[in-house]
Design a protein around this motif. Sequence first.
Motif, PDB file in Angstrom:
ATOM      1  N   SER A  72       0.809  -1.230   0.000  1.00 27.76           N
ATOM      2  CA  SER A  72       0.000   0.000   0.000  1.00 27.76           C
ATOM      3  C   SER A  72       0.838   1.274   0.000  1.00 27.76           C
ATOM      4  CB  SER A  72      -0.932   0.022   1.215  1.00 27.76           C
ATOM      5  OG  SER A  72      -0.181   0.149   2.405  1.00 27.76           O
ATOM      6  N   HIS A  73       2.118   1.175   0.351  1.00 27.34           N
ATOM      7  CA  HIS A  73       3.014   2.331   0.506  1.00 27.34           C
ATOM      8  C   HIS A  73       2.596   3.218   1.680  1.00 27.34           C
ATOM      9  CE1 HIS A  73       4.794   2.192  -3.803  1.00 27.34           C
ATOM     10  NE2 HIS A  73       4.090   1.093  -3.614  1.00 27.34           N
ATOM     11  N   ILE A  74       1.697   2.743   2.511  1.00 27.98           N
ATOM     12  CA  ILE A  74       1.189   3.530   3.637  1.00 27.98           C
ATOM     13  C   ILE A  74       1.818   3.007   4.930  1.00 27.98           C
ATOM     14  CG2 ILE A  74      -0.853   4.217   4.953  1.00 27.98           C
ATOM     15  CD1 ILE A  74      -2.485   3.739   2.353  1.00 27.98           C
ATOM     16  N   PRO A  75       2.639   3.813   5.597  1.00 27.21           N
ATOM     17  CA  PRO A  75       3.244   3.378   6.851  1.00 27.21           C
ATOM     18  C   PRO A  75       2.171   3.039   7.882  1.00 27.21           C
ATOM     19  CG  PRO A  75       4.248   5.424   6.082  1.00 27.21           C
ATOM     20  CD  PRO A  75       3.044   5.179   5.234  1.00 27.21           C
ATOM     21  N   LEU A  76       2.383   1.938   8.587  1.00 30.39           N
ATOM     22  CA  LEU A  76       1.430   1.500   9.604  1.00 30.39           C
ATOM     23  C   LEU A  76       2.190   0.802  10.717  1.00 30.39           C
ATOM     24  CD1 LEU A  76      -1.648   0.973  10.356  1.00 30.39           C
ATOM     25  CD2 LEU A  76      -1.273  -1.287   9.357  1.00 30.39           C
ATOM     26  N   HIS A  77       1.796   1.072  11.945  1.00 29.34           N
ATOM     27  CA  HIS A  77       2.381   0.422  13.117  1.00 29.34           C
ATOM     28  C   HIS A  77       1.290   0.376  14.180  1.00 29.34           C
ATOM     29  CE1 HIS A  77       5.626   0.577  16.530  1.00 29.34           C
ATOM     30  NE2 HIS A  77       4.942  -0.545  16.527  1.00 29.34           N
ATOM     31  N   LYS A  78       0.754  -0.827  14.402  1.00 26.52           N
ATOM     32  CA  LYS A  78      -0.295  -0.927  15.403  1.00 26.52           C
ATOM     33  C   LYS A  78      -0.390  -2.342  15.935  1.00 26.52           C
ATOM     34  CE  LYS A  78      -4.478  -1.826  12.681  1.00 26.52           C
ATOM     35  NZ  LYS A  78      -5.763  -1.286  12.285  1.00 26.52           N
ATOM     36  N   GLY A  79      -1.072  -2.470  17.056  1.00 23.68           N
ATOM     37  CA  GLY A  79      -1.348  -3.781  17.620  1.00 23.68           C
ATOM     38  C   GLY A  79      -2.623  -4.340  17.028  1.00 23.68           C
ATOM     39  N   TYR A  80      -2.655  -5.670  16.883  1.00 24.72           N
ATOM     40  CA  TYR A  80      -3.847  -6.324  16.364  1.00 24.72           C
ATOM     41  C   TYR A  80      -3.884  -7.750  16.902  1.00 24.72           C
ATOM     42  CZ  TYR A  80      -7.219  -8.302  13.087  1.00 24.72           C
ATOM     43  OH  TYR A  80      -8.302  -8.933  12.530  1.00 24.72           O
ATOM     44  N   LYS A  99       0.879   9.371  -1.951  1.00 23.22           N
ATOM     45  CA  LYS A  99       0.185  10.512  -1.328  1.00 23.22           C
ATOM     46  C   LYS A  99       0.600  10.752   0.120  1.00 23.22           C
ATOM     47  CE  LYS A  99      -3.797  10.002  -4.301  1.00 23.22           C
ATOM     48  NZ  LYS A  99      -5.230   9.766  -4.398  1.00 23.22           N
ATOM     49  N   GLN A 100       1.608  10.026   0.597  1.00 25.39           N
ATOM     50  CA  GLN A 100       2.067  10.199   1.971  1.00 25.39           C
ATOM     51  C   GLN A 100       2.907  11.472   2.093  1.00 25.39           C
ATOM     52  OE1 GLN A 100       0.804   7.944   4.262  1.00 25.39           O
ATOM     53  NE2 GLN A 100      -0.266   7.441   2.360  1.00 25.39           N
ATOM     54  N   SER A 101       2.985  12.021   3.284  1.00 26.62           N
ATOM     55  CA  SER A 101       3.752  13.256   3.475  1.00 26.62           C
ATOM     56  C   SER A 101       5.257  13.012   3.466  1.00 26.62           C
ATOM     57  CB  SER A 101       3.346  13.937   4.789  1.00 26.62           C
ATOM     58  OG  SER A 101       3.614  13.079   5.891  1.00 26.62           O
ATOM     59  N   HIS A 102       5.676  11.777   3.784  1.00 23.51           N
ATOM     60  CA  HIS A 102       7.100  11.472   3.882  1.00 23.51           C
ATOM     61  C   HIS A 102       7.413  10.104   3.270  1.00 23.51           C
ATOM     62  CE1 HIS A 102       6.644  14.498   7.055  1.00 23.51           C
ATOM     63  NE2 HIS A 102       7.933  14.733   6.894  1.00 23.51           N
ATOM     64  N   TYR A 103       8.656   9.930   2.879  1.00 26.89           N
ATOM     65  CA  TYR A 103       9.188   8.614   2.543  1.00 26.89           C
ATOM     66  C   TYR A 103       9.460   7.915   3.872  1.00 26.89           C
ATOM     67  CZ  TYR A 103      10.048  10.805  -1.978  1.00 26.89           C
ATOM     68  OH  TYR A 103       9.905  11.461  -3.168  1.00 26.89           O
ATOM     69  N   SER A 104       9.549   6.586   3.842  1.00 24.41           N
ATOM     70  CA  SER A 104       9.778   5.903   5.114  1.00 24.41           C
ATOM     71  C   SER A 104      10.304   4.490   4.929  1.00 24.41           C
ATOM     72  CB  SER A 104       8.483   5.860   5.939  1.00 24.41           C
ATOM     73  OG  SER A 104       7.470   5.157   5.248  1.00 24.41           O
ATOM     74  N   PHE A 105      10.863   3.974   6.017  1.00 24.44           N
ATOM     75  CA  PHE A 105      11.261   2.571   6.141  1.00 24.44           C
ATOM     76  C   PHE A 105      11.220   2.244   7.630  1.00 24.44           C
ATOM     77  CE2 PHE A 105      15.155   5.058   6.111  1.00 24.44           C
ATOM     78  CZ  PHE A 105      15.939   4.511   7.121  1.00 24.44           C
ATOM     79  N   GLY A 106      11.498   0.995   7.966  1.00 14.16           N
ATOM     80  CA  GLY A 106      11.404   0.581   9.351  1.00 14.16           C
ATOM     81  C   GLY A 106      12.729   0.156   9.936  1.00 14.16           C
ATOM     82  N   LYS A 107      12.812   0.271  11.247  1.00 12.99           N
ATOM     83  CA  LYS A 107      13.994  -0.177  11.984  1.00 12.99           C
ATOM     84  C   LYS A 107      13.505  -1.042  13.135  1.00 12.99           C
ATOM     85  CE  LYS A 107      18.238   1.488  14.062  1.00 12.99           C
ATOM     86  NZ  LYS A 107      19.072   2.670  14.319  1.00 12.99           N
ATOM     87  N   LEU A 108      14.008  -2.272  13.176  1.00 12.89           N
ATOM     88  CA  LEU A 108      13.616  -3.259  14.167  1.00 12.89           C
ATOM     89  C   LEU A 108      14.836  -3.615  14.998  1.00 12.89           C
ATOM     90  CD1 LEU A 108      11.679  -5.519  15.248  1.00 12.89           C
ATOM     91  CD2 LEU A 108      12.416  -6.894  13.288  1.00 12.89           C
ATOM     92  N   THR A 109      14.701  -3.521  16.315  1.00 11.47           N
ATOM     93  CA  THR A 109      15.782  -3.899  17.215  1.00 11.47           C
ATOM     94  C   THR A 109      15.319  -5.098  18.028  1.00 11.47           C
ATOM     95  OG1 THR A 109      16.469  -1.587  17.353  1.00 11.47           O
ATOM     96  CG2 THR A 109      17.364  -3.084  19.001  1.00 11.47           C
TER      97      THR A 109
END
Length: 166
Positions: free
Chosen positions: A115-123, A139-149
Amino acid sequence: MNVIIISDTHMPRMAKQFPEVLEVELRKADLIIHAGDWKTKQVYEELTQFAPVTGVYGNVDESFFYENFQNKIILDLKSHRIGVTHGHGKGKTTEKRAVDHFQDDEVELILFGHSHIPLHKGYEGKIIFNPGSPTDKRKQSHYSFGKLTLQEGQPIHINHIFFEKK
């Protein structure tokens, strides 16, 4: 363990090279996970110059990805089970399709793209995470990627890195 999560790079159409902010993080990565729509084998080859790479194929990838990757994988990293899929298909939302891929699997985290839509939530006791795109924000305001530790015996720590210019 430092893991970088990307999806929907669509290279070289959407960018000729990785954005600088992403490259900085890739240099520190222990693992790179790509959630599909790499587009070309060259993206995979470039990522392997930074760290080991795993992922899934998306709906616009070259045959290399269909021949060497799967639609869905489950990773065991530092005692955490992580599901990865692209999320494409028919019917439902991208998020719902991604979650449904792992309905019969015990995973703590579901990573997906499409979707190219950043999402981070519990489910339902899981974390669901879409990194967005580092090269095609649509249509997002920013480019993004994720970082997992990840640390053995510690909770998952995951967040987005947002930036304005690729």
